[in-house]
Write a protein that holds these residues in place. Structure first.
Motif, PDB file in Angstrom:
ATOM      1  N   ARG A 100       0.820  -1.219   0.000  1.00 58.73           N
ATOM      2  CA  ARG A 100       0.000   0.000   0.000  1.00 58.73           C
ATOM      3  C   ARG A 100       0.851   1.265   0.000  1.00 58.73           C
ATOM      4  O   ARG A 100       0.390   2.321  -0.416  1.00 58.73           O
ATOM      5  CB  ARG A 100      -0.942   0.001   1.209  1.00 58.73           C
ATOM      6  CG  ARG A 100      -2.049  -1.026   1.025  1.00 58.73           C
ATOM      7  CD  ARG A 100      -3.033  -1.013   2.170  1.00 58.73           C
ATOM      8  NE  ARG A 100      -4.023  -2.068   1.930  1.00 58.73           N
ATOM      9  CZ  ARG A 100      -4.740  -2.638   2.876  1.00 58.73           C
ATOM     10  NH1 ARG A 100      -4.613  -2.259   4.150  1.00 58.73           N
ATOM     11  NH2 ARG A 100      -5.612  -3.574   2.581  1.00 58.73           N
ATOM     12  N   SER A 101       2.101   1.143   0.460  1.00 52.06           N
ATOM     13  CA  SER A 101       2.977   2.321   0.501  1.00 52.06           C
ATOM     14  C   SER A 101       3.400   2.752  -0.905  1.00 52.06           C
ATOM     15  O   SER A 101       3.910   3.850  -1.090  1.00 52.06           O
ATOM     16  CB  SER A 101       4.230   2.018   1.329  1.00 52.06           C
ATOM     17  OG  SER A 101       5.147   1.239   0.573  1.00 52.06           O
ATOM     18  N   GLY A 102       3.224   1.851  -1.876  1.00 57.97           N
ATOM     19  CA  GLY A 102       3.593   2.188  -3.260  1.00 57.97           C
ATOM     20  C   GLY A 102       5.020   1.813  -3.622  1.00 57.97           C
ATOM     21  O   GLY A 102       5.410   1.945  -4.777  1.00 57.97           O
ATOM     22  N   TRP A 103       5.788   1.331  -2.646  1.00 57.37           N
ATOM     23  CA  TRP A 103       7.183   0.962  -2.938  1.00 57.37           C
ATOM     24  C   TRP A 103       7.220  -0.489  -3.420  1.00 57.37           C
ATOM     25  O   TRP A 103       7.556  -1.394  -2.669  1.00 57.37           O
ATOM     26  CB  TRP A 103       8.055   1.123  -1.695  1.00 57.37           C
ATOM     27  CG  TRP A 103       8.277   2.547  -1.296  1.00 57.37           C
ATOM     28  CD1 TRP A 103       7.563   3.258  -0.377  1.00 57.37           C
ATOM     29  CD2 TRP A 103       9.286   3.429  -1.782  1.00 57.37           C
ATOM     30  NE1 TRP A 103       8.053   4.527  -0.268  1.00 57.37           N
ATOM     31  CE2 TRP A 103       9.122   4.663  -1.132  1.00 57.37           C
ATOM     32  CE3 TRP A 103      10.316   3.300  -2.739  1.00 57.37           C
ATOM     33  CZ2 TRP A 103       9.950   5.762  -1.378  1.00 57.37           C
ATOM     34  CZ3 TRP A 103      11.136   4.391  -2.975  1.00 57.37           C
ATOM     35  CH2 TRP A 103      10.943   5.600  -2.304  1.00 57.37           C
ATOM     36  N   ILE A 104       6.893  -0.673  -4.704  1.00 60.14           N
ATOM     37  CA  ILE A 104       6.832  -2.036  -5.254  1.00 60.14           C
ATOM     38  C   ILE A 104       8.048  -2.207  -6.149  1.00 60.14           C
ATOM     39  O   ILE A 104       7.923  -2.444  -7.342  1.00 60.14           O
ATOM     40  CB  ILE A 104       5.538  -2.237  -6.082  1.00 60.14           C
ATOM     41  CG1 ILE A 104       4.348  -1.550  -5.455  1.00 60.14           C
ATOM     42  CG2 ILE A 104       5.278  -3.714  -6.327  1.00 60.14           C
ATOM     43  CD1 ILE A 104       3.829  -2.171  -4.186  1.00 60.14           C
TER      44      ILE A 104
END
Ligand code: PLP
Length: 373
Positions: free
Chosen positions: A19-23
């Motif tokens: 969910r933090s966007g750090w993929i």
């Protein structure tokens, strides 16, 4: 034998990272995981990578290993150690084991170094391996390596959480590597880390692991690089696992105690490395079978367990006996071959439920109690 032990905490960490966007193969969980593991082990620098194998490969490159060099390692190991040495163009030189732990024999190491260095050959690194979670005798191995001025890259893939004379594995030698493969003491599903106090080695490893990009907007390249960094999602999984490491070690230790009790009354069966397991992380518990006393061979027990759908396996087949490394240079006493032929590794995972542990113990009890011929 050692399946991943993951649950709600791991799920929370991974979902939060997603969910933090750090993929990506960078992000705050990678940084935090590196800091947390470095702190746990007591080293200055940690570099999270895609596997333990990648960590060995880059560690060797960082220590200056190049084509034509010799790298001394333990014959009693998983192929990853020897494969990574081969990736660099260096030749692995296999050293035999101490019988009680299966770890590299310091006496044989000294003998090999004396011969090789005496003959003017370049030994670029020594890669000792902590077998099944028991630390190598680092005191002796590192002293010998220092004497010959050869760097040590410790393969601690199996021994995270273990100690040698009270000091954490991962902190010995010029650098160490650990693995977070699915079957190891803790997992990121797949992953590894290089641990070191040497800042320039850590920087070099990070650089080579990200395609050797020079800091220019167009990406300038002056070296061949690799795509070896750990993803941020997997680092999140690793952070959850690290917070549970001691609990998982405790469960594995309890499993070993159960085996110790069961086999205490069975002549001819020893718990491998069990005489002094202070400092062990209990990754895997194996037995050594004296067939002349028991009247049964390890593979017979293994077959009986398989009938109950219970996994067991021999110890690693030594590298000097592997077809792919036929022709490699060696210093062999025969200890590792004997361990391979007489050992059997039993279910050891921390994810085993109480019911599963009971089932394993009952199957063993039936075999040693009922089928003694
Ligand atoms: C598992 C293992 C490795 C390799 O680690 P990966 O993360 O699977 O690449 C290296 N050495 C030893 C001794 C291992 O057991």
């Amino acid at each position: 034998m050692s399946s991943p032990d993951v649950g709600e905490l791991e799920e929370q960490f991974v979902v939060r990272a997603m969910r933090s966007g750090w993929i990506a193969p960078l992000g705050p969980d990678v940084d935090a995981f590196e800091r947390e593991l470095a702190a746990r082990v007591g080293v200055q620098h940690a570099v999270a990578l895609s596997s333990g194998t990648a960590a060995i490969h880059l560690g060797l490159l960082g220590l200056g290993v190049k084509p034509g060099d010799i790298v001394i390692t333990s014959t009693m190991t998983f192929a990853a150690t020897a494969n990574a040495i081969t990736y660099t163009g260096a030749a692995p030189f296999f050293i035999d084991s101490e019988f009680d732990t299966g770890n590299m024999s310091p006496a044989l190491l000294r003998q090999a170094l004396t011969q090789l260095v005496g003959a003017g050959e370049r030994v670029a690194a020594i890669v000792p391996v902590d077998l099944l979670g028991k630390a190598v005798n680092y005191t002796e191995i590192c002293a010998i390596a220092d004497e010959f001025n050869v760097p040590v890259l410790a393969d601690a893939a199996e021994s995270l959480g273990a100690t040698h004379q009270g000091r954490a594995v991962g902190s010995f030698g010029q650098a160490s590597i650990v693995s977070f493969n699915g079957n190891k003491i803790m997992t990121t599903s797949g992953g590894g880390m290089l641990l070191t106090d040497d800042e320039s080695l850590a920087t070099r490893t990070r650089y080579l692991a990200t395609q050797a990009r020079q800091p220019a907007v167009h990406y300038e390249h002056t070296d061949i690089g690799y795509n070896y960094r750990m993803s941020n999602l997997l680092a999140a999984l690793g952070r959850a696992q690290l917070s549970r490491l001691d609990e998982m070690i405790a469960r594995r230790r309890a499993m070993r105690e159960r085996y110790r009790e069961l086999f205490a009354t069975v002549p001819g069966v020893e718990i491998f490395g069990g005489a002094n397991d202070d400092g062990d992380n209990f990754w895997l518990t194996s037995i050594i079978v004296d067939t002349a006393v028991t009247g049964w061979i390890p593979s017979a027990l293994s077959a009986a367990l398989l009938d109950e759908n219970i996994e067991s396996r021999p110890l690693w087949k030594p590298m000097h006996l592997q077809p792919v490394f036929r022709g490699a240079r060696t210093l062999i006493s025969g200890a590792s071959q004997t361990l391979f032929e007489t050992g059997l590794t039993l279910p050891s995972g921390s994810a085993l439920s109480d019911g599963e542990v009971h089932r394993v113990m009952s199957a063993l009890q039936d075999f040693v109690g009922g089928t003694r011929w």
